[in-house]
Every structure is written in structure tokens, then in C-alpha cells.
Design a protein around this motif. Sequence first.
Motif, mmCIF file in Angstrom:
data_model
loop_
_atom_site.group_PDB
_atom_site.id
_atom_site.type_symbol
_atom_site.label_atom_id
_atom_site.label_comp_id
_atom_site.label_asym_id
_atom_site.label_seq_id
_atom_site.Cartn_x
_atom_site.Cartn_y
_atom_site.Cartn_z
ATOM 1 N N ILE A 1 37.131 -68.045 -12.568
ATOM 2 C CA ILE A 1 36.247 -67.140 -11.835
ATOM 3 C C ILE A 1 36.888 -65.763 -11.824
ATOM 4 O O ILE A 1 38.082 -65.623 -11.531
ATOM 5 N N ALA A 2 36.105 -64.754 -12.149
ATOM 6 C CA ALA A 2 36.612 -63.380 -12.192
ATOM 7 C C ALA A 2 35.675 -62.470 -11.420
ATOM 8 O O ALA A 2 34.452 -62.631 -11.468
ATOM 9 N N VAL A 3 36.254 -61.511 -10.698
ATOM 10 C CA VAL A 3 35.505 -60.488 -9.966
ATOM 11 C C VAL A 3 35.975 -59.141 -10.501
ATOM 12 O O VAL A 3 37.144 -58.774 -10.342
ATOM 13 N N GLU A 4 35.057 -58.395 -11.146
ATOM 14 C CA GLU A 4 35.402 -57.118 -11.770
ATOM 15 C C GLU A 4 34.575 -55.995 -11.148
ATOM 16 O O GLU A 4 33.484 -56.219 -10.624
ATOM 17 N N ASP A 5 35.116 -54.789 -11.236
ATOM 18 C CA ASP A 5 34.392 -53.612 -10.735
ATOM 19 C C ASP A 5 34.657 -52.441 -11.669
ATOM 20 O O ASP A 5 35.503 -52.512 -12.555
ATOM 21 N N ASN A 6 33.909 -51.366 -11.462
ATOM 22 C CA ASN A 6 34.106 -50.155 -12.260
ATOM 23 C C ASN A 6 34.667 -49.026 -11.405
ATOM 24 O O ASN A 6 34.333 -47.855 -11.588
ATOM 25 N N GLY A 7 35.529 -49.407 -10.462
ATOM 26 C CA GLY A 7 36.183 -48.400 -9.619
ATOM 27 C C GLY A 7 37.368 -47.759 -10.323
ATOM 28 O O GLY A 7 37.447 -47.712 -11.558
ATOM 29 N N ARG A 8 38.329 -47.286 -9.519
ATOM 30 C CA ARG A 8 39.470 -46.561 -10.082
ATOM 31 C C ARG A 8 40.532 -47.493 -10.649
ATOM 32 O O ARG A 8 41.431 -47.053 -11.367
ATOM 33 N N GLY A 9 40.468 -48.774 -10.348
ATOM 34 C CA GLY A 9 41.490 -49.692 -10.819
ATOM 35 C C GLY A 9 42.723 -49.666 -9.929
ATOM 36 O O GLY A 9 42.801 -48.911 -8.950
ATOM 37 N N ILE A 10 43.691 -50.494 -10.280
ATOM 38 C CA ILE A 10 44.924 -50.607 -9.503
ATOM 39 C C ILE A 10 46.096 -50.272 -10.415
ATOM 40 O O ILE A 10 46.236 -50.873 -11.482
ATOM 41 N N PRO A 11 46.963 -49.307 -10.041
ATOM 42 C CA PRO A 11 48.111 -48.945 -10.889
ATOM 43 C C PRO A 11 49.023 -50.146 -11.130
ATOM 44 O O PRO A 11 49.111 -51.062 -10.309
ATOM 45 N N MET A 12 49.722 -50.123 -12.252
ATOM 46 C CA MET A 12 50.595 -51.227 -12.632
ATOM 47 C C MET A 12 51.663 -51.483 -11.577
ATOM 48 O O MET A 12 51.998 -52.631 -11.291
ATOM 49 N N ASP A 13 52.236 -50.410 -10.991
ATOM 50 C CA ASP A 13 53.337 -50.601 -10.045
ATOM 51 C C ASP A 13 52.879 -51.142 -8.696
ATOM 52 O O ASP A 13 53.716 -51.441 -7.836
ATOM 53 N N GLN A 14 51.565 -51.279 -8.478
ATOM 54 C CA GLN A 14 51.061 -51.809 -7.211
ATOM 55 C C GLN A 14 50.424 -53.191 -7.360
ATOM 56 O O GLN A 14 49.962 -53.760 -6.376
#
Length: 433
Positions: free
Chosen positions: A361-374
Amino acid sequence: MVTALLGRRLSVLLAIGLSITANELMVQREDALDSAVNAALFAAVSWTIAEVCRRLGGALRTARALSRDLAMREMLLDTILTSVPVVTLDREGRTQRVTPAAAAVLGVRRDEAMALPFHTLVPGFDDLALESARQGGEVLTPSPGSWTVSRADASPVPLTIHANVLPDDIWPEHVVLALADQSQAEAIRQRERDLTERLNNVWRLNSMGEMAATLAHEMNQPLTAAAVYLHAGQADLAKIGPAAEEAARALDLARIQLLRAGDIIRRMRELLSTGSRTFTEERASQMIQDLAPVFTLIGRDTDVVIDIDADTEDDHVMADRIQLQQALANLVKNAVDAAMGREDGRVLITGRSLGPEGYEIAVEDNGRGIPMDQRESIFHPMTSTKAGGMGLGLSVTRSIVESHGGALTVGSSRLGGAAFTFRLPHRSELDAA
């Protein structure tokens, strides 16, 4: 002389006596007085020379011992200086001597550092700091709080610098600087701060756990009463006829959500009291579709399009339905918050059977995303990127997924934002585990 250098005093006396006897036998004397005077003079001179030779031999042995001791001390001093970061400066602040350990701390080669002004090696070491070094003791730190050295192969290294002044007759060195790398100490202090923060979070979580237990006990009764009132309202609307069908349908949805809230509270009470969950055979696609009316209302209120694309084949899993739907609802709410405010805000919920690997199950969005370091810290309790957030949603969601034998991961979405994904094992896999 040879006897004095090689033997003891008794040997010297024996050698003198034998020499006098040989002299008397080989040389004719005028009388006994002449023989006695010659023997006495020979004995006195020989004894004096023997003592001088003995003293000279002792002095030579002492000198050799001192030389060996001095060599050992020099070797010990060189070993100490090799392992200790020490720099010497002349009266103008130029570097005169750099130990290998100091060169390693400063990140330079020893030959490159020689005769350079020390402020080129340690930025900020100005005339005021040099004057402070001439006073001895710890050199005054710059305004940021510590001396730092920037090395090409590592992050900036914090330093403390202690100074000692050499006697005036030593030239050209004038000031000795002992450098101390504070990286490890700073790392320990950072770990202490992290531990303190974690302890505070644990205390807050314990407090919230007690509050949750109280709410689970107290909220069940008013929720039951609200469900009864909604049922009564539906009965009254049914008397009105077809004109009230839309309102009756809204009340029915509200009643379903109240019953779901009651189930969540009941499961919470069971978890707090027994620490266990009840798993039943469920269809993953159906659990997703059951939340579609809720997602429709959320999308309508936030102008975000929420699409569901869930495979219905091979979707049988063992799950705690209420808990898993709660986890999915948390992910969707976070995705909606990320996409909200965009003209084309969109959230996509997908379900795919991966055969033996389970149901994903996957939940995707077209927002700003999450930086790799977070991407790892967002799952920690009390960590939130939203103003006013409590930082529990993703932590609770991950715990629910892990209790089902899955793993919640975050990555980049095809839509341009973030994608949260987890897999549920099929019934046979969970039984085997």
C-alpha cells in the motif's frame, strides 16, 4: 696506571709493592736511606697517579651513564612530543616548531606550517590572542566560543589552546602552544543533549499515555450516546420522506464514523490493559475502499483530489482492521496537508499484490516532498514539520505497520512529492512468522 684503571685499590698497592721490589733488585743503591727515599717517592707518585686515573675512570663512567640517561630522556621527550599537539612561536607569532600530532590536528604538513604566521593555521588568532598567549594559561577564545580549524578532509575541528612562555635565553622559540582537539568532547556533549531530549520525550509520552488511558475510559460513553442520538435523528428523518434522504445519508456516515471512533477507543483500552492486538483475515482493498467516503469529504474540504487504485486480487491479509485503517488515515491526512494549497493538489492511494512478497500500500502526493536528511527523523516521537503538530502521527503509524510484520518507508513520489509505502504479509506468511 693500568692497574688503577682496571682494578681496585688493593691491586694498586700490590702493583706498587711489586714495582718497588723489582726496582730494588735491578738497581744498585748507595745505602738503605737512598733505597727508602726512592721507594717512598715512587709509592707516593704511583698512588697519586693511580687515584687520578681512578677518578678519571669514574668520571668517564659517570659521563657515559649521563649520556645514556640523556639519550633516553630525549627519546622519551621526542615520543611525548610526537603524540602531543604542540606548536612553538617566535616573538612575532611565526610558527617555529610543529609536532606531528599538531600537524594532524591542524590538517597541514609540518614543512608547510614552518615560519608561517599562526593565524594562517588557526583563523582568528590575532595580535590580541598572541598577547594573551604571552601571558600564559588558556588563550582567550574568539567571539563564536572556540577556536576552529577547517580541514579539507573533515568538518571544522573545535580547539582549546594553552600557552606557556619560554625563558628569554631560548631563541627563536618564545611561546609554546598546546592544542587540544575538542571534537570528541563536543560529540559527548551533543549525545548528552540528545539523551536529555529523549528523556523529556519519554516523559511527555508517558504523560500522554496516561491521558490516552483516561480519554479511552471517559470518551466511550458520550460517543455511544451520540451514536444513539444520530440513530434517533435518522428515524425522524425517515418519517419526512424522500426529501430528507440526503440528510439521512450524511447522518448515517457520521454514525459510522462514531462507531469507528468507539472501536478505536475500545482497541486502545484493550492494548493498554493487555498489550495485545487481535488479527483477523481481511481484504486489504476493502479496508482501503471502506475509507473512501471519509477521503471524499477530506478532499472536498481541502480542494485536494484523492484517488484510490487498489487491486482486489490476492489481497487477503491478517490485520487489525481498525488499527490499520487508522494508520492509513494518518498517512492520507499528512499527504493532503502536503498537497493543500496547490492548484492541482493530488493524493494517490494505491494497493498492489506482490505475490509471495505480500500486499503493498502506498500513499503519494504532489507536495514539496521530504528532504533526504529528514526521512528518518520524521518517524521519531515528538518530531513534527507542521505548526502545532504533536509529532505522534507517523510514529504511531509506523508502530502499527511494524506490529503487522511490515515496514513503513518514505521516498520520492511519481507525482513529485513524498511517497509512504508499507507491505502487509499474506496470511500464510504472518502465520509462519
